[in-house]
Design a protein around this motif. Structure first.
Motif, PDB file in Angstrom:
ATOM      1  N   SER A 187      92.517 113.940 -40.887  1.00  0.00           N
ATOM      2  CA  SER A 187      91.636 112.825 -41.415  1.00  0.00           C
ATOM      3  C   SER A 187      90.988 114.532 -41.990  1.00  0.00           C
ATOM      4  O   SER A 187      90.305 114.114 -43.510  1.00  0.00           O
ATOM      5  CB  SER A 187      90.725 112.142 -41.198  1.00  0.00           C
ATOM      6  OG  SER A 187      90.471 112.653 -39.937  1.00  0.00           O
ATOM      7  N   GLN A 237      92.448 114.577 -50.509  1.00  0.00           N
ATOM      8  CA  GLN A 237      91.345 113.415 -49.417  1.00  0.00           C
ATOM      9  C   GLN A 237      90.722 114.177 -48.805  1.00  0.00           C
ATOM     10  O   GLN A 237      89.660 114.305 -47.858  1.00  0.00           O
ATOM     11  CB  GLN A 237      92.091 112.362 -49.444  1.00  0.00           C
ATOM     12  CG  GLN A 237      91.764 111.071 -50.535  1.00  0.00           C
ATOM     13  CD  GLN A 237      92.819 110.239 -50.402  1.00  0.00           C
ATOM     14  OE1 GLN A 237      92.099 108.503 -51.140  1.00  0.00           O
ATOM     15  NE2 GLN A 237      92.402 109.205 -49.144  1.00  0.00           N
ATOM     16  N   ARG A 267      87.599 114.900 -47.580  1.00  0.00           N
ATOM     17  CA  ARG A 267      86.446 114.087 -47.163  1.00  0.00           C
ATOM     18  C   ARG A 267      85.387 115.073 -45.506  1.00  0.00           C
ATOM     19  O   ARG A 267      85.546 116.428 -45.566  1.00  0.00           O
ATOM     20  CB  ARG A 267      87.186 112.983 -45.656  1.00  0.00           C
ATOM     21  CG  ARG A 267      87.002 111.880 -45.583  1.00  0.00           C
ATOM     22  CD  ARG A 267      87.573 111.236 -44.587  1.00  0.00           C
ATOM     23  NE  ARG A 267      89.040 110.531 -45.290  1.00  0.00           N
ATOM     24  CZ  ARG A 267      88.595 109.577 -45.671  1.00  0.00           C
ATOM     25  NH1 ARG A 267      87.534 109.145 -45.437  1.00  0.00           N
ATOM     26  NH2 ARG A 267      89.520 109.224 -46.616  1.00  0.00           N
ATOM     27  N   GLY A 268      84.399 114.327 -45.283  1.00  0.00           N
ATOM     28  CA  GLY A 268      83.056 114.790 -44.823  1.00  0.00           C
ATOM     29  C   GLY A 268      82.295 115.483 -44.395  1.00  0.00           C
ATOM     30  O   GLY A 268      82.064 115.706 -45.477  1.00  0.00           O
ATOM     31  N   GLN A 302      79.553 116.451 -47.471  1.00  0.00           N
ATOM     32  CA  GLN A 302      78.029 116.991 -47.634  1.00  0.00           C
ATOM     33  C   GLN A 302      77.759 117.779 -47.753  1.00  0.00           C
ATOM     34  O   GLN A 302      76.458 118.090 -48.362  1.00  0.00           O
ATOM     35  CB  GLN A 302      78.217 116.892 -45.925  1.00  0.00           C
ATOM     36  CG  GLN A 302      78.775 115.363 -44.825  1.00  0.00           C
ATOM     37  CD  GLN A 302      78.122 115.707 -43.401  1.00  0.00           C
ATOM     38  OE1 GLN A 302      78.110 115.689 -43.356  1.00  0.00           O
ATOM     39  NE2 GLN A 302      78.980 114.242 -43.203  1.00  0.00           N
ATOM     40  N   TYR A 324      84.596 110.401 -57.048  1.00  0.00           N
ATOM     41  CA  TYR A 324      84.324 109.083 -57.575  1.00  0.00           C
ATOM     42  C   TYR A 324      85.125 108.326 -58.134  1.00  0.00           C
ATOM     43  O   TYR A 324      86.059 107.610 -57.383  1.00  0.00           O
ATOM     44  CB  TYR A 324      82.941 108.908 -57.164  1.00  0.00           C
ATOM     45  CG  TYR A 324      82.376 107.288 -57.412  1.00  0.00           C
ATOM     46  CD1 TYR A 324      81.584 106.667 -55.451  1.00  0.00           C
ATOM     47  CD2 TYR A 324      82.487 106.582 -58.151  1.00  0.00           C
ATOM     48  CE1 TYR A 324      81.899 105.721 -55.181  1.00  0.00           C
ATOM     49  CE2 TYR A 324      82.508 105.157 -57.694  1.00  0.00           C
ATOM     50  CZ  TYR A 324      81.380 104.875 -56.258  1.00  0.00           C
ATOM     51  OH  TYR A 324      81.030 103.617 -56.219  1.00  0.00           O
ATOM     52  N   LEU A 376      86.899 107.254 -50.403  1.00  0.00           N
ATOM     53  CA  LEU A 376      86.674 108.695 -50.397  1.00  0.00           C
ATOM     54  C   LEU A 376      85.038 107.622 -51.151  1.00  0.00           C
ATOM     55  O   LEU A 376      83.987 107.898 -50.923  1.00  0.00           O
ATOM     56  CB  LEU A 376      85.935 109.383 -51.196  1.00  0.00           C
ATOM     57  CG  LEU A 376      87.266 110.320 -51.158  1.00  0.00           C
ATOM     58  CD1 LEU A 376      87.565 111.767 -51.448  1.00  0.00           C
ATOM     59  CD2 LEU A 376      87.058 110.792 -48.874  1.00  0.00           C
ATOM     60  N   ARG A 431      83.146 104.495 -50.436  1.00  0.00           N
ATOM     61  CA  ARG A 431      82.003 104.033 -49.418  1.00  0.00           C
ATOM     62  C   ARG A 431      81.002 106.164 -49.109  1.00  0.00           C
ATOM     63  O   ARG A 431      79.664 105.758 -49.027  1.00  0.00           O
ATOM     64  CB  ARG A 431      82.797 103.602 -49.171  1.00  0.00           C
ATOM     65  CG  ARG A 431      81.420 102.928 -47.742  1.00  0.00           C
ATOM     66  CD  ARG A 431      82.418 101.573 -46.765  1.00  0.00           C
ATOM     67  NE  ARG A 431      81.736 101.349 -45.780  1.00  0.00           N
ATOM     68  CZ  ARG A 431      80.907 100.281 -45.622  1.00  0.00           C
ATOM     69  NH1 ARG A 431      81.763  99.638 -46.955  1.00  0.00           N
ATOM     70  NH2 ARG A 431      80.237  99.463 -45.372  1.00  0.00           N
ATOM     71  N   ASP A 432      81.786 106.295 -48.608  1.00  0.00           N
ATOM     72  CA  ASP A 432      81.274 107.931 -47.994  1.00  0.00           C
ATOM     73  C   ASP A 432      80.326 108.289 -48.961  1.00  0.00           C
ATOM     74  O   ASP A 432      79.406 108.805 -48.559  1.00  0.00           O
ATOM     75  CB  ASP A 432      82.563 108.782 -47.900  1.00  0.00           C
ATOM     76  CG  ASP A 432      83.160 108.705 -46.505  1.00  0.00           C
ATOM     77  OD1 ASP A 432      82.661 107.397 -45.769  1.00  0.00           O
ATOM     78  OD2 ASP A 432      84.697 108.923 -46.070  1.00  0.00           O
ATOM     79  N   GLN A 442      77.215 106.356 -49.046  1.00  0.00           N
ATOM     80  CA  GLN A 442      76.115 105.975 -48.284  1.00  0.00           C
ATOM     81  C   GLN A 442      75.916 107.743 -47.896  1.00  0.00           C
ATOM     82  O   GLN A 442      74.680 108.129 -47.821  1.00  0.00           O
ATOM     83  CB  GLN A 442      77.811 106.623 -47.057  1.00  0.00           C
ATOM     84  CG  GLN A 442      76.588 106.365 -45.513  1.00  0.00           C
ATOM     85  CD  GLN A 442      77.433 106.485 -44.451  1.00  0.00           C
ATOM     86  OE1 GLN A 442      79.066 106.406 -44.035  1.00  0.00           O
ATOM     87  NE2 GLN A 442      77.024 106.562 -43.412  1.00  0.00           N
ATOM     88  N   TYR A 443      76.310 108.484 -48.287  1.00  0.00           N
ATOM     89  CA  TYR A 443      75.447 110.220 -48.516  1.00  0.00           C
ATOM     90  C   TYR A 443      74.817 110.432 -49.181  1.00  0.00           C
ATOM     91  O   TYR A 443      73.766 111.019 -49.229  1.00  0.00           O
ATOM     92  CB  TYR A 443      76.802 111.556 -48.746  1.00  0.00           C
ATOM     93  CG  TYR A 443      77.718 111.897 -48.072  1.00  0.00           C
ATOM     94  CD1 TYR A 443      77.646 111.917 -46.216  1.00  0.00           C
ATOM     95  CD2 TYR A 443      79.484 111.862 -48.129  1.00  0.00           C
ATOM     96  CE1 TYR A 443      78.422 111.317 -45.196  1.00  0.00           C
ATOM     97  CE2 TYR A 443      80.565 112.004 -47.138  1.00  0.00           C
ATOM     98  CZ  TYR A 443      80.169 111.243 -45.925  1.00  0.00           C
ATOM     99  OH  TYR A 443      80.663 112.135 -45.061  1.00  0.00           O
TER     100      TYR A 443
END
Length: 496
Positions: A17, A172, A176-177, A181, A206, A212, A214-215, A218-219
């Motif tokens: 992932s 992705q 991701r992750g 960030q 986006y 991605l 939602r992530d 959130q970030y």
């Protein structure tokens, strides 16, 4: 399946992932041969001269490898380092030209591309307290020394993340992750050009990768929450402070997200409004991003007018009574938001004027209550000792949206507005404000003379009734006192 097998499957899924989360900077031993090769980069053949696509791809990977070298910009005046910087820029331009002209499917090239982006962009940023200049300095802007290279890396990154030849699921895994960030953390950059590029790339990610979104939200929310609750009060204003860096760009992203929302708005976005956008009003540097904040709140009201109660309630809670500048910004925002509510207020007024009794919902009653509270706050602002706040609060009554409020909710707030204007026109310390209040009062009378006449007549009747009641009470007390005296006299006569 036993526990060990389950654990290994879970670990493999987790690795699949996310990719590229463990990219480390090159060691000195790895840097040395690449630095020597970069010094001779001018001897390498250009990519366009490759005989075949496989040869071109091989050359491209070698040139990407050379661009992993970190140049020392503190020594840019030294001949050796200056040559390294110039050669790296030329190679990056050639790589960018390749990405701009061609889409690629190679997974190996994708891995090399992300390593190039990762090792060049994700770096330690300067300490704001170490480079902050005094307010008296003429030049306040900080400029990233390596920007000539970074801007090319950002453009390469944009071409990579928007490459439609790569499967979304594979892309992705790289994004991701940690990648997202670290990318969002670059909003902290003190060079105001860099957050703009970060915003563009985040927009692209986006828009293309729904998994991605939602992530990303959130970030971005975490970034804003960190600014809201970790920032301490400064003696510097927003022009000299740099703690709010990145917030305007994040709000611009939120605004575009809100514009694309479907109705009814999901609970996640209401939480974003309540927990992030509204608390941003209480921050010390709200004037630095107030325009973007207004746009976000306005767009949210357009999507869901009942969210106005949350926004107005938060603004009243965080009202800056000790800051005239912020108070004027809040008054301006109220006017903008009420303009966005105009259609709803007109419908509200129609429902109130219906011959048959209309049963209002809980949300509609909350809306009416919060609008009356806003009007009461504006009336208090008119009596501010700061004449600019008082003047701005007075001038709002010339706005169509505020006059609509008086028309719809006049039965509950007109007396407050009229009394405030009447008192202000005779008691305020500045003659100009007294004159403005008189003109505003005359303007309100001319817009709705019938309502004003009925109000003033009602006011006169209320005064008469109050006077009559006072006279009656006075006569009653006087009569009771006389009877008490008579009673005491009678008792005295009997006792004799």
């Amino acid at each position: 399946m036993n526990k060990m097998q389950k654990k290994s499957v879970h670990g493999s899924k987790k690795r699949d992932s996310m990719i590229c989360t463990d990219m480390k900077s090159l060691s000195k031993e790895e840097q040395e041969p690449l630095r020597r090769a970069l010094l001779k980069a001018s001897e390498m053949k250009p990519l366009n001269s490759a005989e075949s696509s496989s040869v071109r791809m091989l050359w491209l990977k070698k040139k990407i490898q050379l661009c992993l070298v970190q140049c020392d910009w503190n020594k840019k005046d030294e001949p050796l380092e200056a040559k390294l910087i110039a050669n790296k820029r030329k190679v990056l331009l050639e790589i960018l030209e390749f990405y701009g002209q061609r889409k690629f499917k190679s997974m190996d090239l994708l891995k090399h591309s992300f390593r190039l982006i990762w090792l060049n962009l994700f770096r330690a940023l300067p300490d704001p307290t170490a480079i902050r200049t005094a307010p008296s300095d003429e030049e306040m802007d900080f400029r990233e020394p390596a920007w000539d290279h970074l801007v090319l890396i950002y453009e390469i990154a944009f071409h990579v993340v928007t490459n439609t030849e790569i499967d979304k699921k594979i892309m992705q895994k790289y994004l991701r992750g940690k990648f997202l960030q670290n990318l969002i953390n670059l909003f902290h950059s003190l060079d105001d050009r860099e957050p703009q590029y970060v915003k563009i790339i985040l927009h692209a990610i986006y828009g293309r990768f729904m998994a991605l979104r939602r992530d990303i939200r959130q970030y971005l929310a975490q970034y804003c929450l960190s600014y809201i609750y970790d920032t301490k009060c400064e003696l510097f204003d927003s022009n000299t402070s740099i703690l709010w860096q990145g917030v305007p760009e994040i709000l611009a992203i939120f605004c575009s997200i809100i514009q694309g929302l479907n109705v009814p708005v999901k609970q996640d976005y209401h939480l974003l409004l309540r927990n992030v956008l509204v608390p941003l009003h209480k921050t010390y540097h709200v004037d630095a991003f107030h325009e973007e904040l207004i746009q976000c709140c306005t767009q949210f009201i357009v999507k869901d007018v009942h969210s106005a109660a949350v926004i107005f309630g938060g603004m009243l809670k965080f009202w800056p009574t000790m800051s005239p500048l912020k108070e004027q910004l809040f008054i301006d925002e109220i006017v903008h938001l009420l303009n966005a509510c105009s259609d709803y207020m007109e419908q509200f007024g129609c429902n109130k004027s219906m011959k048959q009794q209309y049963i209002f919902s809980r949300k509609e009653l909350q809306f009416e209550e919060i609008i009356i509270s806003v009007i009461n706050r504006l009336c208090k602002c008119m009596f501010s000792e700061h004449h600019q706040v008082s003047e701005r609060a007075l001038l709002v009554w010339k706005e169509d949206s505020l006059r609509l409020c008086l028309e719809v909710f006049g039965d509950k707030c007109w007396s407050t507005v009229y009394s405030a204007l009447k008192k202000l026109s005779t008691t305020y310390w500045l003659p100009d404000i007294r004159n403005i209040s008189k003109s505003v009062l005359i303007g309100l009378q001319s817009t709705n003379p019938q309502f004003f006449k009925s109000y003033t007549s009602t006011k006169y009747i209320q005064k008469l009734e109050k006077r009559q009641k006072f006279d009656e009470n006075y006569k009653r007390k006087e009569r009771e006192n006389k009877w008490r005296q008579v009673q005491q006299l009678a008792i005295h006569q009997i006792n004799k």
